[in-house]
Design a protein around this motif. Structure first.
Motif, PDB file in Angstrom:
ATOM      1  N   GLU A   1       2.979  10.803  -4.215  1.00  0.00           N
ATOM      2  CA  GLU A   1       3.783  10.561  -3.009  1.00  0.00           C
ATOM      3  C   GLU A   1       5.185  11.157  -3.044  1.00  0.00           C
ATOM      4  O   GLU A   1       5.903  11.129  -2.047  1.00  0.00           O
TER       5      GLU A   1
ATOM      6  N   ASN B   1       8.631  14.082  -0.909  1.00  0.00           N
ATOM      7  CA  ASN B   1       8.787  13.558   0.446  1.00  0.00           C
ATOM      8  C   ASN B   1      10.287  13.479   0.727  1.00  0.00           C
ATOM      9  O   ASN B   1      11.037  12.887  -0.064  1.00  0.00           O
TER      10      ASN B   1
ATOM     11  N   MET C   1      11.819  11.687   2.379  1.00  0.00           N
ATOM     12  CA  MET C   1      12.298  10.307   2.444  1.00  0.00           C
ATOM     13  C   MET C   1      13.108   9.950   1.182  1.00  0.00           C
ATOM     14  O   MET C   1      13.964   9.084   1.217  1.00  0.00           O
TER      15      MET C   1
ATOM     16  N   THR D   1      15.941  10.761  -1.525  1.00  0.00           N
ATOM     17  CA  THR D   1      17.200  11.506  -1.358  1.00  0.00           C
ATOM     18  C   THR D   1      17.253  12.785  -2.196  1.00  0.00           C
ATOM     19  O   THR D   1      17.808  13.780  -1.751  1.00  0.00           O
TER      20      THR D   1
ATOM     21  N   ASP E   1       1.206  15.107  -2.155  1.00  0.00           N
ATOM     22  CA  ASP E   1       1.631  14.943  -0.768  1.00  0.00           C
ATOM     23  C   ASP E   1       2.949  15.691  -0.588  1.00  0.00           C
ATOM     24  O   ASP E   1       3.836  15.623  -1.445  1.00  0.00           O
TER      25      ASP E   1
ATOM     26  N   ASP F   1       1.675  16.707   4.818  1.00  0.00           N
ATOM     27  CA  ASP F   1       1.934  15.404   5.444  1.00  0.00           C
ATOM     28  C   ASP F   1       2.922  15.558   6.593  1.00  0.00           C
ATOM     29  O   ASP F   1       4.123  15.732   6.376  1.00  0.00           O
TER      30      ASP F   1
ATOM     31  N   ASN G   1      -2.765  15.735   6.334  1.00  0.00           N
ATOM     32  CA  ASN G   1      -2.357  14.329   6.381  1.00  0.00           C
ATOM     33  C   ASN G   1      -1.317  14.167   7.482  1.00  0.00           C
ATOM     34  O   ASN G   1      -0.146  14.354   7.215  1.00  0.00           O
ATOM     35  N   SER G   2      -1.691  13.863   8.686  1.00  0.00           N
ATOM     36  CA  SER G   2      -2.945  13.234   9.087  1.00  0.00           C
ATOM     37  C   SER G   2      -3.123  13.414  10.592  1.00  0.00           C
ATOM     38  O   SER G   2      -2.241  13.910  11.270  1.00  0.00           O
TER      39      SER G   2
ATOM     40  N   VAL H   1      -7.231  13.605   6.723  1.00  0.00           N
ATOM     41  CA  VAL H   1      -6.959  12.167   6.771  1.00  0.00           C
ATOM     42  C   VAL H   1      -6.894  11.742   8.237  1.00  0.00           C
ATOM     43  O   VAL H   1      -6.184  12.357   9.035  1.00  0.00           O
TER      44      VAL H   1
ATOM     45  N   LEU I   1      -5.988   8.490  10.612  1.00  0.00           N
ATOM     46  CA  LEU I   1      -5.417   7.145  10.691  1.00  0.00           C
ATOM     47  C   LEU I   1      -6.183   6.328  11.727  1.00  0.00           C
ATOM     48  O   LEU I   1      -6.539   6.855  12.790  1.00  0.00           O
TER      49      LEU I   1
ATOM     50  N   ASP J   1      -7.768   6.263   6.870  1.00  0.00           N
ATOM     51  CA  ASP J   1      -6.607   5.477   6.432  1.00  0.00           C
ATOM     52  C   ASP J   1      -6.428   4.299   7.382  1.00  0.00           C
ATOM     53  O   ASP J   1      -6.040   4.478   8.535  1.00  0.00           O
TER      54      ASP J   1
ATOM     55  N   GLY K   1      -1.563   4.740   2.164  1.00  0.00           N
ATOM     56  CA  GLY K   1      -0.234   5.002   1.605  1.00  0.00           C
ATOM     57  C   GLY K   1       0.224   3.696   0.977  1.00  0.00           C
ATOM     58  O   GLY K   1       0.713   2.815   1.663  1.00  0.00           O
TER      59      GLY K   1
ATOM     60  N   ASN L   1       3.839   1.780   1.068  1.00  0.00           N
ATOM     61  CA  ASN L   1       4.251   1.132   2.330  1.00  0.00           C
ATOM     62  C   ASN L   1       4.217  -0.393   2.180  1.00  0.00           C
ATOM     63  O   ASN L   1       5.017  -1.107   2.774  1.00  0.00           O
TER      64      ASN L   1
ATOM     65  N   GLN M   1       7.446  -2.063   0.762  1.00  0.00           N
ATOM     66  CA  GLN M   1       8.770  -1.598   1.189  1.00  0.00           C
ATOM     67  C   GLN M   1       9.672  -2.799   1.489  1.00  0.00           C
ATOM     68  O   GLN M   1       9.243  -3.753   2.137  1.00  0.00           O
TER      69      GLN M   1
ATOM     70  N   ARG N   1       7.970  -4.862  -6.386  1.00  0.00           N
ATOM     71  CA  ARG N   1       7.187  -3.793  -5.756  1.00  0.00           C
ATOM     72  C   ARG N   1       5.995  -3.340  -6.589  1.00  0.00           C
ATOM     73  O   ARG N   1       4.874  -3.275  -6.077  1.00  0.00           O
TER      74      ARG N   1
ATOM     75  N   ILE O   1      -2.308   7.378  -1.707  1.00  0.00           N
ATOM     76  CA  ILE O   1      -1.037   8.074  -1.898  1.00  0.00           C
ATOM     77  C   ILE O   1      -0.165   7.098  -2.668  1.00  0.00           C
ATOM     78  O   ILE O   1       0.140   6.005  -2.168  1.00  0.00           O
TER      79      ILE O   1
END
Ligand code: THG
Length: 262
Positions: A6, A9, A11, A13, A43, A75, A96-97, A120, A122, A160, A196, A199, A202, A207, A227
């Motif tokens: 994963e 990404n 997402m 930083t 991914d 993705d 994806n996806s 993939v 969803l 998914d 995923g 998720n 989060q 976690r 993922i």
């Protein structure tokens, strides 16, 4: 067990900054390390790093491929970005996806067939993400039958059921397990089932424990791909062990070492 790494990404930083500064080393290090840790696919998601997502996706895919041969999961929710990524993929890729809307589905299945890619799907459509079991299963059936009609082998389809954070909707994970049990009865052979995983936890504490526990439950319900954070050793080992207990890997005293080497 099909682990999709994963970590590449926007997402995150470090990846976001790498995209903005066109710094290949960060991305290539993540590609190598995830591959060593057991990722079958990487991914690749540009996140919100830049406005030009097409250019960013192209750069990311090319950058990853300079470092490793691991197949890429392109993705994006945008067809142009996805197409741009696929066009520069040298190996078999994963799209994806897509979602269950008939028009979208047609374009994405066409793209998957054209590029000989995995797809993939969803379990959501124009109505959004369903909160109940039956609507998710219905959309899964729509995805599987569209694939069959349009000439995409059902074994190239990854459904998914969409995991959302457990601290937002605690009734959902149990429903998703029920959805998985039904998806695996849709066809013979069945489509793959993917989520995923991160998720789920989060904005939660604990976690890794939450992710690992759900992954084991989901493996028992029919999930065969996810993922994930492949750097989480306990997660990967729990997954291997769950599959051994489910008789997918032969037991020997060294089952863990044998599976890790793959
Ligand atoms: N289904 C499919 N594709 C997906 C998802 C899915 N792609 C993206 C995502 N969901 C799966 N990948 C991630 C990657 C990271 C996290 C969650 C899912 C994550 N990130 C930290 C966070 O948000 O707390 C970021 C921490 C940091 O910035 O360091 O949890 O469901 N098909």
């Amino acid at each position: 067990m099909i682990a999709v790494g994963e970590r590449i990404n926007g997402m995150f930083t470090d990846v976001k900054q790498a995209i903005q500064e066109q710094d290949k080393s960060v991305v290539q290090e993540l590609a190598r390390l995830q591959t060593e840790a057991g990722a079958s696919y990487l991914d690749v998601n540009v996140g919100t790093a830049t406005a030009d997502k097409v250019a960013a996706m192209r750069w990311l895919v090319e950058t990853v491929q300079e470092a490793v041969d691991t197949p890429i999961a392109v993705d994006s929710q945008n067809l142009d970005v996805t197409r741009a990524g696929l066009e520069v993929c040298e190996n078999q890729a994963m799209i994806n996806s897509t979602q269950g809307h008939p028009e979208k589905l047609e374009a994405y299945i066409g793209l998957a067939v054209e590029h000989d890619a995995d797809l993939v799907g969803l379990t959501m459509d124009a109505r959004g993400v369903p909160q109940d079991v039956n609507t998710r299963v219905e959309i899964a059936a729509t995805l599987a039958s569209a694939a069959m009609e349009k000439g995409l082998d059902v074994q190239r389809l990854f459904i998914d059921p969409i995991v959302i954070p457990v601290n937002v909707a605690q009734d959902q994970p149990g429903k998703i397990l029920e959805v998985m049990q039904q998806i695996r009865m849709l066809s013979d052979p069945p489509p793959h089932i993917i989520v995923g995983l991160s998720n789920l936890s989060q904005s939660s504490k604990e976690r890794p424990l939450i992710n690992r526990t759900f992954l084991v439950m989901a493996a028992a319900a029919g999930l065969d791909s996810a993922i994930v954070d492949v750097f989480d050793r306990e997660l990967m080992d729990a997954w291997i062990t769950a599959e051994m207990i489910l008789n997918k890997h032969i037991y020997s005293d060294s089952f863990l070492a044998a599976a890790r080497r793959r």
